[in-house]
Design a protein around this motif. Structure first.
Motif, short mmCIF file in Angstrom:
data_model
loop_
_atom_site.label_atom_id
_atom_site.label_comp_id
_atom_site.label_asym_id
_atom_site.label_seq_id
_atom_site.Cartn_x
_atom_site.Cartn_y
_atom_site.Cartn_z
N ILE A 151 35.98 23.54 47.73
CA ILE A 151 36.07 22.88 49.03
C ILE A 151 35.37 21.52 48.98
O ILE A 151 35.88 20.53 49.54
CB ILE A 151 35.48 23.77 50.14
N HIS A 152 34.25 21.44 48.30
CA HIS A 152 33.54 20.16 48.17
C HIS A 152 34.37 19.16 47.37
O HIS A 152 34.40 17.96 47.70
CB HIS A 152 32.16 20.35 47.54
N TYR A 203 28.99 36.82 44.85
CA TYR A 203 28.24 35.58 45.07
C TYR A 203 28.85 34.44 44.27
O TYR A 203 29.05 33.34 44.79
CB TYR A 203 26.77 35.80 44.68
N THR A 204 29.18 34.70 43.02
CA THR A 204 29.78 33.68 42.14
C THR A 204 31.12 33.22 42.70
O THR A 204 31.41 32.02 42.73
CB THR A 204 29.96 34.25 40.72
N ALA A 221 31.89 29.46 44.01
CA ALA A 221 32.99 28.73 43.36
C ALA A 221 33.98 28.23 44.42
O ALA A 221 34.48 27.11 44.32
CB ALA A 221 33.69 29.63 42.34
N GLY A 222 34.24 29.05 45.43
CA GLY A 222 35.13 28.62 46.51
C GLY A 222 34.56 27.44 47.28
O GLY A 222 35.27 26.48 47.60
N GLU A 225 25.19 24.18 43.16
CA GLU A 225 26.13 25.29 43.10
C GLU A 225 26.50 25.64 41.66
O GLU A 225 26.59 26.83 41.31
CB GLU A 225 27.40 24.95 43.89
N ILE A 226 26.69 24.63 40.83
CA ILE A 226 27.00 24.88 39.41
C ILE A 226 25.85 25.63 38.74
O ILE A 226 26.07 26.60 38.01
CB ILE A 226 27.30 23.55 38.67
N ILE A 227 24.63 25.21 39.01
CA ILE A 227 23.46 25.88 38.43
C ILE A 227 23.39 27.33 38.92
O ILE A 227 23.16 28.25 38.13
CB ILE A 227 22.16 25.10 38.77
N ASN A 228 23.61 27.54 40.23
CA ASN A 228 23.56 28.89 40.78
C ASN A 228 24.61 29.80 40.16
O ASN A 228 24.33 30.95 39.81
CB ASN A 228 23.74 28.87 42.30
#
Length: 194
Positions: free
Chosen positions: A32-33, A22-23, A27-28, A179-182
């Protein structure tokens, strides 16, 4: 969606392998963002010149009549755009010498070629699909300041497109923060289990 389920399962059952995958996936997506934002800002400048050139070529090759009922759909589209966006030509119209001088409407056939119009009647202020045929001569024949839309359509289109940029970039940045928090939580939970 599947990625979110993977994260939920990994967290709920404290399965390290699922949390790790998941991480990596998140991260991928994060990378991309970042690439998307970089390309967005790079392409804005590139599109600026290319779009303007393509609009000028399209106007020169396809503008055949200042009506919305002629047989050429591209010429009709130009006329609709002039009335809808309150603009005229690609570049701002400042005199009787303008972007229309090299169009078929001025060089081959049309009221410009006949010297009865200098700009399309669809460029006149406050005209629509029903009223443009009776546009005042001061506008389309004499190009009297204040009677026509002087703004070029390129600048109007550019402003409309760029007005969407902050919202789009804001959404991407918000998603990146989530995403960073996740990823941080997934790593913390995975490390805590061990």
């Amino acid at each position: 969606m599947a990625c979110n389920c993977e994260g939920i399962i990994g967290i709920a059952f404290l399965i390290t392998n699922i949390l790790l995958s998941y991480t990596i996936i998140i991260a991928g997506v994060f990378v991309i963002h970042i690439i998307f934002i970089a390309l967005w800002y790079t392409m804005i400048n590139k599109v600026d010149g290319e779009l303007k050139n393509k609009l000028i070529v399209s106007l020169k090759e396809n503008f055949i009549e200042d009506t919305v009922t002629n047989l050429d759909p591209i010429s009709n589209a130009w006329n609709h755009m002039f009335m809808t966006l309150d603009c005229c030509g690609v570049n701002p119209v400042e005199s009787t010498s303008n972007d229309f001088d090299h169009t078929p409407w001025c060089t081959t056939v049309g009221s410009c070629q006949d010297n009865t119009s200098q700009i399309p009647r669809t460029c006149c202020i406050d005209v629509n699909g029903m009223t443009y045929p009776s546009a005042p001569n001061a506008c389309h024949a004499n190009v009297t300041s204040g009677t026509y839309n002087a703004k070029g359509c390129f600048e109007v289109l550019k402003k409309k497109l760029l007005s969407q940029s902050p919202g789009s970039i804001g959404v991407v940045i918000t998603i990146m923060l989530i995403e960073i928090i996740n990823v941080t939580l997934a790593v913390a939970i995975g490390c805590h289990k061990d």
